[in-house]
Design an enzyme around this catalytic site. Sequence first.
Site, PDB file in Angstrom:
ATOM      1  N   ASP A  30      74.465 -17.852 -11.697  1.00 12.53           N
ATOM      2  CA  ASP A  30      75.514 -17.487 -12.664  1.00 12.53           C
ATOM      3  C   ASP A  30      76.617 -16.710 -11.962  1.00 12.53           C
ATOM      4  O   ASP A  30      77.813 -16.883 -12.258  1.00 12.53           O
ATOM      5  CB  ASP A  30      74.967 -16.731 -13.886  1.00 12.53           C
ATOM      6  N   ASP A  75      74.838 -29.967 -10.544  1.00  9.32           N
ATOM      7  CA  ASP A  75      75.642 -30.831 -11.400  1.00  9.32           C
ATOM      8  C   ASP A  75      76.740 -29.997 -12.068  1.00  9.32           C
ATOM      9  O   ASP A  75      77.916 -30.376 -12.088  1.00  9.32           O
ATOM     10  CB  ASP A  75      74.724 -31.461 -12.459  1.00  9.32           C
ATOM     11  N   LYS A 132      68.332 -19.556  -9.738  1.00  7.59           N
ATOM     12  CA  LYS A 132      68.042 -18.636 -10.838  1.00  7.59           C
ATOM     13  C   LYS A 132      66.637 -18.068 -10.594  1.00  7.59           C
ATOM     14  O   LYS A 132      65.799 -18.006 -11.499  1.00  7.59           O
ATOM     15  CB  LYS A 132      68.142 -19.404 -12.168  1.00  7.59           C
ATOM     16  N   TYR A 163      66.190 -33.023 -14.116  1.00  8.06           N
ATOM     17  CA  TYR A 163      66.758 -34.369 -14.135  1.00  8.06           C
ATOM     18  C   TYR A 163      65.720 -35.459 -13.887  1.00  8.06           C
ATOM     19  O   TYR A 163      66.045 -36.640 -13.969  1.00  8.06           O
ATOM     20  CB  TYR A 163      67.898 -34.494 -13.113  1.00  8.06           C
TER      21      TYR A 163
END
Length: 480
Positions: free
Chosen positions: A210, A234, A177, A130
């Site tokens: 995930d 987000d 991740k 971002y």
Amino acid sequence: MSVQTHNITLIPGDGIGREVTTATRKIIEASGVKINWDICEAGAEVFKKGLATGVPQETIDSILKNKIVLKGPLETPVGFGEKSANVTLRKMFETYGNIRPIKEMPGVATPYHGRGIDFVIVRENIEDLYAGIEHMQTPGVAQCLKLISRKGCEKIVRLAFEFARSEGRKTVHCATKANIMKLSEGLLKRTFEEVSKEYPDIQAHHIIVDNAAHQLVKKPEQFDVIVTTNMNGDILSDLGSALIGGLGFAPGANIGDDFAIFEAVHGSAPKYAGQNNINPTAVLLSGVMMLRYLGEFNAAEMIENALAITLDQDRVLTRDVVGDRGAASTTTFTDAIIKNLGKKYPRSKVRDFKPLKLPKVDHRPDMVRPSQCQVDGVDIFIETNQPVDVVGKNLESLANATLFQFKILSCRGVKVYPNPSLKDPDVVDHLCARFTAKDATDAAILDLLQKIGVNYKWVHIEKLNAYDGKPAYSKTHGED
Ligand code: NAD
């Protein structure tokens, strides 16, 4: 109630912003808290006047003075104004932590109703993808830099633990991740594992992001606090708002060392602007977070009780909850909450709220100092449409006249020369050549670049740094 008058910058914002902030302001004032509102502009109207940031100097001055903002949503206009004024405000005032509570609302029917969902996402707000640092490296390949700092990780992890303590919460999950992005997402995981030792009163778990998404749909009530990187946060927080009845119920706070901006997760919903039918709860609950930040715990609890009674007992519900038939207008809903101030909702879960202790993190830019640094080589990215065998052989022989050894050629992270795992790899106009050397100097790298530049267009380079003897770069898929 405190006798103090608080100075707050109020940005009504665009679209439904004026309606949701007016409702919030009326309810907070009716709770008895004394606030001196400084009403300021930002967003669409400011862009239209030709100010590219969307945030005028008077608004910046007001925030610098007051340090606390209650903000309605700001539209990001298409066609004029470059960047989002929301993101500009968050970055300008270094509000590095975005706290987004997801709590089941009494009386609001959802498929999850009755399961007691009550967790908070603590999202890093400044770094990661971002930051928006993007380049086309070749006509056919785009790059977005994912920069994650140790300082940024430490600030957000400490904020998550401090926030957990301020609300008497017992568990913090760190969602990353790191299994794939071992250095960038892995930095958050490693920082979390280190810092969590300083909070023995709180359970700390790592979860792959995930799986976090999967678990949030399957068993959301197991979560208490989730700390995560900007992009993950987000996505997870929008998922979370859908579990409890939608964006009309999802509040948020942007917290920094010196400034705090309270705003809903939702945007300006222009379709509903001026119709007196939207749900002001998300901004109202952002206001409740602001009251706790100001130490106004009684007023915060009073408003939460009045809201719960309005929704669950009085069944005064807005259009987003019940549809068009029988929906209360925004003003009717607001007045009903005001009428219920002072009443106690019997099923309210009272938390042991304490003031949030803002973490103190080392401010030096070079807060991480390895005792030994060396450069093991360089990755040079080139733009070419030649067959990979031709490029590989050319670079191999070219390296013979330098201090470097050619190691491999890869395309989008997969080895394509020599001996690729795939017989006929699908390549694009962007290849990465890895060269190694014993302690490569800048002069040697520049010499190599100059030699490559005679026959190829190089578009990007990365040094292969090693800190304290450990490689600080990833291997390519298929590399030995
Ligand atoms: P949005 O959140 O404004 O609206 C999406 C939909 O959610 C609406 O059509 C409506 O059905 C529902 N909704 C949102 N808030 C509601 C409320 N309070 N009550 C009832 N229903 C509500 O998202 P969008 O349409 O994608 O964005 C519109 C504008 O808002 C864009 O310009 C976008 O850039 C901006 N935006 C601003 C912020 C912010 O200020 N922080 C956040 C997101 C989007």
